[in-house]
Scaffold this motif. Structure first.
Motif, short mmCIF file in Angstrom:
data_model
loop_
_atom_site.label_atom_id
_atom_site.label_comp_id
_atom_site.label_asym_id
_atom_site.label_seq_id
_atom_site.Cartn_x
_atom_site.Cartn_y
_atom_site.Cartn_z
N ASN A 64 0.82 -1.22 0.00
CA ASN A 64 0.00 0.00 0.00
C ASN A 64 0.86 1.27 0.00
N VAL A 65 1.88 1.27 0.82
CA VAL A 65 2.76 2.46 0.90
C VAL A 65 3.49 2.66 -0.43
N ARG A 66 3.98 1.58 -1.00
CA ARG A 66 4.67 1.65 -2.30
C ARG A 66 3.71 2.15 -3.38
N ALA A 67 2.48 1.64 -3.34
CA ALA A 67 1.49 1.99 -4.37
C ALA A 67 1.07 3.45 -4.28
N ILE A 68 0.90 3.98 -3.06
CA ILE A 68 0.46 5.38 -2.97
C ILE A 68 1.57 6.29 -3.52
N ARG A 69 2.82 5.90 -3.30
CA ARG A 69 3.93 6.67 -3.88
C ARG A 69 3.84 6.66 -5.41
N TYR A 95 -2.31 3.84 8.68
CA TYR A 95 -2.57 5.29 8.60
C TYR A 95 -1.27 6.11 8.69
N ASP A 96 -0.49 5.88 9.72
CA ASP A 96 0.72 6.70 9.94
C ASP A 96 1.69 6.59 8.77
N GLU A 97 1.88 5.36 8.30
CA GLU A 97 2.83 5.14 7.19
C GLU A 97 2.34 5.79 5.89
N MET A 98 1.03 5.74 5.69
CA MET A 98 0.47 6.34 4.47
C MET A 98 0.61 7.87 4.49
N VAL A 99 0.38 8.46 5.66
CA VAL A 99 0.54 9.91 5.80
C VAL A 99 1.98 10.31 5.49
N LYS A 100 2.92 9.56 6.05
CA LYS A 100 4.36 9.85 5.84
C LYS A 100 4.71 9.79 4.34
N ALA A 101 4.19 8.76 3.66
CA ALA A 101 4.47 8.60 2.23
C ALA A 101 3.89 9.78 1.43
N CYS A 102 2.71 10.25 1.81
CA CYS A 102 2.08 11.39 1.12
C CYS A 102 2.90 12.66 1.27
N ILE A 103 3.46 12.85 2.47
CA ILE A 103 4.32 14.02 2.71
C ILE A 103 5.57 13.92 1.83
N GLU A 104 6.19 12.76 1.85
CA GLU A 104 7.44 12.57 1.09
C GLU A 104 7.23 12.71 -0.42
N GLU A 105 6.04 12.32 -0.88
CA GLU A 105 5.75 12.43 -2.32
C GLU A 105 5.13 13.78 -2.69
N LYS A 106 5.07 14.67 -1.69
CA LYS A 106 4.62 16.05 -1.91
C LYS A 106 3.18 16.15 -2.42
N ALA A 107 2.31 15.35 -1.83
CA ALA A 107 0.87 15.57 -2.06
C ALA A 107 0.54 16.94 -1.51
N ASP A 108 -0.48 17.59 -2.08
CA ASP A 108 -0.82 18.94 -1.63
C ASP A 108 -1.68 18.94 -0.38
N ILE A 109 -2.53 17.92 -0.24
CA ILE A 109 -3.47 17.92 0.88
C ILE A 109 -3.86 16.50 1.27
N ILE A 110 -4.06 16.27 2.55
CA ILE A 110 -4.60 15.01 3.06
C ILE A 110 -5.98 15.29 3.62
N ILE A 111 -6.96 14.54 3.12
CA ILE A 111 -8.34 14.64 3.61
C ILE A 111 -8.60 13.35 4.38
#
Length: 358
Positions: A64-69, A95-111
Motif C-alpha cells: 500500500n505504501v509503495r502503491a500510494i507513492r 494510517y501513519d505510514e500512508m501519511v508519511k508517504a504522502c508528505i514525502e511524495e509532496k501531495a498537496d493535501i490530506i483529507i
C-alpha cells in the motif's frame, strides 16, 4: 459570472470542486490527475491502494505504501501544476505510514475521515502539506479543531462536511439516516458557524467544503450560496472514462435504480450506502467468512466480521460485481452515461455559474 476559486492557504483551485476519494482503487491517479487538470482538486484514495502490487497478499502494508507513492508520482507527471490530494481513512491500520508517504511524495493535501483524525497534525509536523478533517456535525468540527489547537497549535486548512446522502461509510447512526431529519443543508450552517469562530479568534481563513449527494451544478451553486467555499463530489466522478475502476463497475452506476440503493452495515461498524446486489443479499443471509485477513482495519476481527470488506471492494474495482461491495451516493441512480472528466467538469461549471448569479 465565474465561480469563486477555492483558496486553501497558498493553494488556489480555480474550480471549487474536490473530487471525493473512493476506495479501493476507484479514484487512483488517472481520475485525480484529470480533475486536477480541469482546475479542481483531484484526490487519490489511499485505502488498500496496493491491491495491484504483486506482493499485496503477503505484504499488504508495504504494498500500500509503495502503491500510494507510485500513484502520486504518476498523477504529478500528468498534472504538474494541478492540486492533488489523498484521502486516508482514520480506521486503516497503515494510517501513519500512508501519511508519511504522502508528505514525502509532496501531495498537496490530506483529507481524512471514517473516524476523527486526532493525531494528523503531529504526523505532518514540519511539512507544508495541508490537512482537512471530514466531519458530519458542528459538534464534531468543534471537538476536532479544539483538540488540534490545544494539543498541536494547529488549525485545519480545510474542513469537509459530509452529509447523510454520501456514498460509502457515513458518520451517522442508522436512526439518523432512516429518520431523514439530518440534512446537509442543516449541518452546513452549524459547521460554518463553528469554523468562523476559530477563524476570527486565530485570524486564519478555513474554507468549508460541502459533501454528500451533490449531483448538479445547481447543487454546487446552492451550497456556495449557503457559505461553503467548495463542494466535494464522488458519485459523478465514478462514472467517468478516467475513473480507475473496471467498466463493469461504472456500468453498475448507469444501470442502478433508486430502489437498488440501500443503507448497509459495513464490517467497519459504520453504516454505509451501497447498491444492493447479489453479494449484499448473500451477506445478509449468512456470514461470508474471510479466507484471508489483510489486517487493513484497526477494529476488524476476522473471526466475527460478516465478510472481508477489502476483498469485496477489490472485487468491485476489478468488475467482479457478484462478489462485490459497490459503494454509491444516494443519487447514483441519476447517472445515465459514462463521460469524460473534462465534459463533466464543463457541464458542472456551466450549470453552477448560471445558478450562482440567480
Amino acid at each position: 459570472m465565474r465561480l469563486p476559486p477555492l483558496i486553501i492557504g497558498d493553494l488556489k483551485a480555480d474550480v471549487p470542486i474536490i473530487q471525493g476519494g473512493m476506495g479501493v482503487g476507484i479514484s487512483g491517479y488517472r481520475l485525480a490527475q484529470a480533475v486536477a487538470n480541469e482546475g479542481g482538486i483531484g484526490v487519490i484514495s489511499g485505502v488498500q491502494i496496493g491491491y495491484r502490487e504483486p506482493d499485496f497478499e503477503t505484504n499488504t502494508k508495504d504494498a500500500n505504501v509503495r502503491a500510494i507513492r507510485k500513484e502520486l508520482r504518476k498523477a504529478r507527471e500528468m498534472s504538474p501544476k494541478g492540486i492533488l490530494g489523498v484521502n486516508i481513512m482514520v480506521a486503516v491500520s497503515d494510517y501513519d505510514e500512508m501519511v508519511k508517504a504522502c508528505i514525502e511524495e509532496k501531495a498537496d493535501i490530506i483529507i481524512s475521515g471514517a473516524g476523527l483524525p486526532l493525531t494528523l497534525p503531529k504526523l505532518v509536523e514540519g511539512s507544508s502539506i495541508k490537512i482537512a478533517p471530514i466531519v458530519s456535525s458542528g459538534k464534531a468540527a468543534s471537538l476536532m479543531i479544539r483538540h488540534w489547537f490545544k494539543k498541536y497549535s494547529r488549525l485545519p486548512d480545510l474542513v469537509v462536511v459530509e452529509g447523510p446522502k454520501a456514498g460509502g461509510h457515513l458518520g451517522f447512526h442508522l436512526e439518523q439516516l432512516t429518520s431523514g431529519k439530518e440534512t446537509l443543508e442543516n449541518i452546513i450552517p452549524d459547521v460554518i458557524k463553528v469554523v468562523k469562530s476559530f477563524e476570527e479568534k486565530y485570524n486564519k481563513k478555513i474554507p468549508v467544503a460541502a459533501a454528500g449527494g451533490i449531483f448538479t451544478g445547481t447543487d454546487i451553486a446552492h451550497f456556495l450560496k449557503m457559505g461553503a467555499s467548495a463542494v466535494q463530489m464522488g458519485t459523478r466522478f465514478a462514472a467517468t472514462e478516467e475513473c480507475d475502476a473496471d467498466i463493469a463497475y461504472k456500468n453498475a452506476y448507469v444501470n442502478a435504480q433508486e430502489k437498488d440503493i440501500k443503507i448497509i452495515k459495513s464490517p467497519v461498524g459504520l453504516p454505509g450506502r451501497a447498491i444492493k446486489n447479489k453479494f449484499i443479499k448473500k451477506a445478509e443471509d449468512h456470514r461470508i467468512a474471510p479466507v484471508k485477513c489483510y489486517k487493513c482495519l484497526k477494529k476488524c476481527n476476522p473471526k466475527d466480521t460478516p465478510y472481508c470488506i477489502s476483498r469485496a471492494l477489490i472485487n468491485a474495482v476489478k468488475g467482479n460485481l457478484d462478489e462485490a461491495l459497490i459503494f454509491v451516493g444516494s443519487n447514483a441512480y441519476r447517472v445515465d452515461r459514462i463521460m469524460k472528466v473534462k465534459e463533466l467538469m464543463e457541464e458542472l461549471i456551466s450549470e453552477a455559474e448560471k445558478a450562482y448569479i440567480n
